[in-house]
Scaffold this active site. Sequence first.
Site, short mmCIF file in Angstrom:
data_model
loop_
_atom_site.label_atom_id
_atom_site.label_comp_id
_atom_site.label_asym_id
_atom_site.label_seq_id
_atom_site.Cartn_x
_atom_site.Cartn_y
_atom_site.Cartn_z
CG HIS B 57 -1.81 -1.33 1.47
ND1 HIS B 57 -2.54 -1.63 0.23
CD2 HIS B 57 -1.87 -2.07 2.49
CE1 HIS B 57 -3.11 -2.77 0.63
NE2 HIS B 57 -2.74 -3.11 1.99
CG HIS B 219 -6.25 -5.81 0.92
ND1 HIS B 219 -6.82 -5.30 1.69
CD2 HIS B 219 -4.79 -6.00 1.64
CE1 HIS B 219 -6.35 -4.76 2.93
NE2 HIS B 219 -5.00 -5.08 2.77
#
Lengths: 331, 331
Positions: B57, B219
């Site tokens: 991320h 995700h």
Amino acid sequence: MKKFVNDPKDYVAEMLQGLALANPDTLRYVPEYNLIMRADAPRADKVSLVQGSGSGHEPAHVMSVGPGMLDAACPGDVFSAPPADFVYETVKLVASPKGVLLLVNNYTGDRMAFEMAQELAEADGVTARTLFIDDDVSVQDSTYTVGRRGVAGNFFVLKAVGAAAERGADLDELVRIGEKVNSVTRSMGMALTACTPPAKGSPLFDLPGDEVEMGVGIHGEPGRSREKLQPAREHVREMLTAVVDDLPYASGDSVALMVNGLGGTPVGELYLVYGLAHRQLAERGIEIARSYVGEYCTSLDMAGASLTLVRLDDEISELLAAPAGTAIRVF
Amino acid sequence: MKKFVNDPKDYVAEMLQGLALANPDTLRYVPEYNLIMRADAPRADKVSLVQGSGSGHEPAHVMSVGPGMLDAACPGDVFSAPPADFVYETVKLVASPKGVLLLVNNYTGDRMAFEMAQELAEADGVTARTLFIDDDVSVQDSTYTVGRRGVAGNFFVLKAVGAAAERGADLDELVRIGEKVNSVTRSMGMALTACTPPAKGSPLFDLPGDEVEMGVGIHGEPGRSREKLQPAREHVREMLTAVVDDLPYASGDSVALMVNGLGGTPVGELYLVYGLAHRQLAERGIEIARSYVGEYCTSLDMAGASLTLVRLDDEISELLAAPAGTAIRVF
């Protein structure tokens, strides 16, 4: 093509509108000439700096307008030089009594547009000079270039002359600084994937799933070779060797190292590449005094990266460290 | 898979090594616990802030360590929560007499790891509190979540509590501020393409060439709907409507607007999206007082973007405007 776009022909204008809306106090968008300028330009106490090129390389150059950087940027359409008359209008809009410095990456179309604009502006009494940037060691001539291409090393030339201009340096001094930084700056990049221009709607070139374009240009121009995909350390070694051997950079040199993303590569991979490049330079006895990791000069959504080295001395280090500000910021 | 990677199992460690090498004066990498911390942490005069989550991320959270932001980040492997004992060791390393605040995005695995770490640290006499962030309006429960997911809005919670911590605010005050910012922050994202985790080597989910995942998780979790690709303004309208209606934000509100890239989308497209969102908010009478455009919380190389709104008051505005610094910088 999967992009955030409305009508592809409006891509650049809508990007510039967004850029100006996000920076209402500092930037101004002039739609007639498709340009972005500082809200406080021109300033009588400094040389104005102007840059342009095809769009698709953002943050270069429209997101490099700000204190200690550009006074204006006049982009063309994606991968197309700006029209000479738009460059001319840009120069007139930011003309300062101290003059205007044009920074141009070495591509034939950009050179023609800026040289014509400079002549027109000089005929109007504007004092102007032009600096050419040609840091890409990959190939000597290229699809759109006689001589070497200008790529991400542009950032360092602009940062140094921008800092000096902010302090009131005159045109001759800025040309001296810019030529000096360009002379000690070298870059090379590679593509993992092709990029897709919005108006074309499909990848600009074919690159098989297991191959990379080593030495790619920022408009997808061919580089030195088409190679099989390797572990990152091998690709980094090849790029770094080409860059180091070109100047050459030598043991004992102090350098700035930039890992520049080409648009589609996430920052995590860029830091991985940075770590590999840092250690390989250290093995050669080259000291990394300044580090730059991120996107500086992209090729739309191309996955890939370039490495740039700048050999530092006290003057260049000090100019690179001077305060500056652009639209690209975290906070 | 076309990525800059050596052995995929070393991806995170090599990224963190690069991050530390690029920031030798300010950051420290502790390989035993796979963590990044400020070189000057812990400081006795401030609460230490710790965050962690799966990797992939970036810049969240390992590149958000620095003054006015995190004291340490303990990432897990790609898209995996960090082990509880690594979180525990992180908390101990930065434990300050003023305490430790753990910031956790609302995912089941992260909650478990951080709650266990907090218990272990408290048994050692460390004062610790935990803040959960759950700004994603897309879905109520999700693949890895009970309740709403935490996504890019995390940045605003961290920025506000980071500024207050730097000034010496105590733990109770930081929890109050963090909960307040979280309560007025809403996000939603969409994917144009799937992402490819290095260890998997292929896209995490299938997304046909003419479809988008509206409300995607960071995700790759499913969102609200699979839709046909539309002009950008239509996608922006759908995301913004979901976000605005949720709080709801109303005419007369002053907000921060973030356009966050998910990793594979170039900044030019993000500014185009910003311009569309800005105008659509203006049509609703919502005033945009602060703008954020770039990558804050990504999903590896996913092409896509998310929109985040924060309803501002004087306290939040002032904390967001306070000075801060991280590894992500231009100059």
